[in-house]
Scaffold this active site. Structure first.
Site, short mmCIF file in Angstrom:
data_model
loop_
_atom_site.label_atom_id
_atom_site.label_comp_id
_atom_site.label_asym_id
_atom_site.label_seq_id
_atom_site.Cartn_x
_atom_site.Cartn_y
_atom_site.Cartn_z
N LYS A 1 0.85 -1.18 0.00
CA LYS A 1 0.00 0.00 0.00
C LYS A 1 0.89 1.23 0.00
CE LYS A 1 -1.90 3.03 2.60
NZ LYS A 1 -2.03 4.02 1.54
N THR B 1 5.02 8.18 13.59
CA THR B 1 4.99 7.43 14.85
C THR B 1 3.55 7.16 15.29
OG1 THR B 1 7.17 8.16 15.52
CG2 THR B 1 5.69 7.53 17.29
N GLU C 1 9.23 1.39 11.04
CA GLU C 1 10.26 2.42 10.88
C GLU C 1 9.54 3.76 10.99
OE1 GLU C 1 13.37 1.91 10.79
OE2 GLU C 1 13.26 -0.26 10.54
O1 TXE Z 1 2.17 9.64 7.60
P1 TXE Z 1 1.40 8.30 7.75
P2 TXE Z 1 1.58 11.06 7.24
C1 TXE Z 1 5.95 11.55 9.72
C2 TXE Z 1 6.12 13.03 9.53
C3 TXE Z 1 4.80 13.45 9.05
C4 TXE Z 1 3.90 12.55 9.84
C5 TXE Z 1 2.56 12.30 9.26
O2 TXE Z 1 6.37 13.65 10.76
O3 TXE Z 1 4.52 14.78 9.28
O4 TXE Z 1 4.59 11.33 9.89
O5 TXE Z 1 2.67 11.98 7.89
C6 TXE Z 1 -0.37 4.73 5.69
N1 TXE Z 1 -3.06 1.58 8.62
N2 TXE Z 1 6.44 10.75 8.62
O6 TXE Z 1 0.29 11.33 7.90
O7 TXE Z 1 -0.06 8.55 7.84
C7 TXE Z 1 -0.44 5.92 4.75
O8 TXE Z 1 -1.49 5.76 3.84
C8 TXE Z 1 -2.11 1.30 7.72
C9 TXE Z 1 7.66 10.09 8.85
O9 TXE Z 1 1.58 11.20 5.80
O10 TXE Z 1 2.07 7.54 8.81
C10 TXE Z 1 0.94 5.87 4.14
O11 TXE Z 1 0.96 4.86 3.14
N3 TXE Z 1 -1.48 2.26 7.02
C11 TXE Z 1 8.04 9.20 7.81
C12 TXE Z 1 1.80 5.45 5.33
O12 TXE Z 1 0.91 4.86 6.26
C13 TXE Z 1 -1.81 3.53 7.26
C14 TXE Z 1 7.48 9.26 6.49
C15 TXE Z 1 2.54 6.60 6.01
O13 TXE Z 1 1.63 7.63 6.31
C16 TXE Z 1 -2.79 3.88 8.20
C17 TXE Z 1 6.20 9.90 6.41
C18 TXE Z 1 -3.42 2.83 8.89
N4 TXE Z 1 -4.37 3.04 9.81
C19 TXE Z 1 5.74 10.64 7.46
N5 TXE Z 1 -2.90 5.22 8.24
C20 TXE Z 1 9.29 8.41 7.95
N6 TXE Z 1 9.55 7.82 9.11
O14 TXE Z 1 10.04 8.30 7.00
C21 TXE Z 1 -2.02 5.70 7.34
N7 TXE Z 1 -1.38 4.68 6.74
#
Ligand code: TXE
Length: 480
Positions: A173, A228, A248
């Site tokens: 996904k 996180t 991660e």
């Molecule tokens: O990340 P999400 P977001 C951090 C960064 C950013 C914050 C939020 O601080 O501002 O996270 O970003 C999927 N079950 N990082 O909201 O939501 C989502 O569709 C399964 C750090 O964009 O965590 C996407 O494919 N999956 C970071 C993926 O999770 C779910 C990189 C990441 O999105 C889900 C990105 C669920 N319930 C953001 N909800 C890093 N560590 O590199 C969302 N997703």
């Protein structure tokens, strides 16, 4: 506008509910394609296909799996310019970043794991002539691979390559914000004759697609990179199901400059660590600790270098910073800059949205921003901002900076700049982080364990760690 399609059981399919949402080009703020608004029905189909394909894929030889993954890598490389343009358009990152890092790394990830499986080994424990134990490792089943938007194809391939190489099948996904290169990858799978059902890609919103995927009874392995909070949510849902989970997550990484550092090197790396990919890398050095003796000189040189950075058209080779990934993320980062001001922080440079002309006037561009005067324990220095924002913090002693570096809930990475090799090792040992660089930043060997401590994640990826994560050890004890 082009409609992106799911890739299920070897076919490009519309979402079952027929619904789509818009996908934006961050550099001009306009929608340019449709993303499937998939749901549980699509996930169920994809998992069923992957489960069926597992029966044969897990039994193919390592050489066969390796050959097919190498074909994918070659096909990406052959069409790299198309991937580079697509990644930049979808994410806002500069084409030069996609050309230098994202797309070559996607091929490299596939090649790395395609060959790593040929060099793996198993364990044998002899019991003084009484028995022999041997430990085999076997594929587990359907792996759910969930990747974020900051390095879309790079992080997707970082997960699917070891999962597939070890004989698992995958339902991936990609982030709903940056689905395009995953869609291109699915087209390439069809072109190279990748066996149907082995890799499936379902597009859609985080919880609508993510929850049915992570909680599906037939996805025993979850590999997730993202925020996180999402990691906590997934851990909460899947822990009672005893799934094998790798998380991660975020970072608030310290970048520590001692007075005896190689000054020019420390400046160059600090700028890179703060602003690469518009500060949207989990490894970015967003807390910049500088020893008092050189603080003023360092600050002046840093501001000179930051003032030279060009925010502009992601297509232009001279651009250093492209667009932020989305309007909402840009607004979130701008909100954090306002919060920093309220907390008494001084914006030394940047701090505003950058309005470009012509076709890019509605693009989500931000100026590289340096803030001073905030305490290490304030929200700005504790929360991951994930944007081109760095906070300068002076320190006096080694002990003091170690304490500040460790005083966050995160523990992903750290950089230390010093010409004193003993100090470098001493501080590296004292820092709570999964990855520590001395006199550099983001220098990556794909064999090393990659991941964080504390709330930066659970488990490690990379090299044989990934091969171990995606396989289950089985010990057989033979009495002699
Ligand atoms: O990340 P999400 P977001 C951090 C960064 C950013 C914050 C939020 O601080 O501002 O996270 O970003 C999927 N079950 N990082 O909201 O939501 C989502 O569709 C399964 C750090 O964009 O965590 C996407 O494919 N999956 C970071 C993926 O999770 C779910 C990189 C990441 O999105 C889900 C990105 C669920 N319930 C953001 N909800 C890093 N560590 O590199 C969302 N997703």
């Amino acid at each position: 506008m082009e409609k992106i399609l799911n890739y299920i059981n070897g076919e490009l399919l519309k979402p079952s509910n027929g619904e789509y949402f818009e996908n934006y080009n961050p550099s001009n703020g306009s929608a340019y394609s449709w993303v499937p608004d998939s749901d549980k029905t699509d996930i169920d189909k994809a998992v069923a296909a992957a489960k069926e394909a597992f029966k044969s894929w897990s039994k193919t030889s390592k050489h066969e799996r390796s050959k097919l993954l190498m074909k994918l890598a070659d096909a990406i490389e052959k069409r790299s310019e198309e991937f580079i343009r697509a990644e930049s358009k979808d994410n806002g990152k500069t084409e030069s970043q996609a050309r230098k890092v994202d797309i070559p790394r996607a091929s490299a990830n596939l090649r790395f794991f395609a060959t790593a499986i040929l060099h793996d080994h198993s364990e044998l424990h002899e019991m003084d002539g009484e028995a022999i134990n041997y430990t085999s490792r076997q594929a587990i089943g359907v792996a759910a691979c969930i990747s974020p938007w900051n390095l879309p194809l790079y992080l997707l391939t970082w997960k699917i390559a070891p999962a597939l190489a070890t004989g698992n099948t995958v339902v991936a996904k990609p982030s709903e914000v940056t689905p395009m290169t995953a869609f291109l990858l699915s087209k390439i799978c069809i072109e190279v004759g990748f066996p149907k059902g082995v890799l499936n890609i379902v597009h859609g919103y985080g919880s609508k697609v993510g929850d049915p995927l992570t909680t599906h009874v037939d996805t025993p392995i979850i590999s997730f990179t993202g925020g996180t909070e999402t990691g906590k949510h997934i851990a909460g849902l899947t822990a009672p199901m005893f799934k094998k989970t790798s998380l991660e997550l975020g970072g608030k990484n310290p970048n520590i400059i001692f007075a005896d550092a190689n000054f020019d090197q420390a400046i160059e790396m600090s700028v890179k660590a703060a602003f690469s990919n518009q500060g949207q890398i989990c490894l970015c050095g967003s807390r910049l600790f500088v020893q008092k003796e050189i603080y003023s000189k360092f600050k002046a040189a840093l501001l000179t270098e930051v003032s030279k950075l060009k925010v502009g058209d992601p297509k232009a080779p001279e651009t250093d910073l492209g667009a932020m990934v989305s309007e909402s993320h840009m607004k979130k980062v701008l909100g954090k800059i306002e919060e920093a001001k309220k907390l008494g922080g001084q914006i030394l440079i940047g701090g505003e949205r950058e309005i470009l002309g012509g076709e890019l006037k509605k693009g989500y561009f931000l100026q590289p921003t340096v803030i001073e005067g905030l305490s290490n324990d304030c929200s700005i220095n504790q929360q991951e901002i994930f944007g081109p924002v760095v906070s300068l913090i002076p320190f006096e002693t080694e002990g003091e900076v170690i304490e500040m570096a460790n005083a966050t809930k995160y523990g992903l990475s750290a950089s230390i700049f010093t010409e004193n090799i003993s100090r470098g090792h001493r501080v590296a040992a004292a820092i709570d982080a999964g990855i520590v660089w001395i006199n550099t930043w983001i220098l990556r060997d794909l064999r090393i364990p990659f991941g964080g401590m504390k709330q930066s994640g659970l488990g490690r990826e990379g090299g044989f760690k990934s091969l171990q994560f995606f396989t289950e050890p089985k010990n057989v004890c033979l009495k002699i």
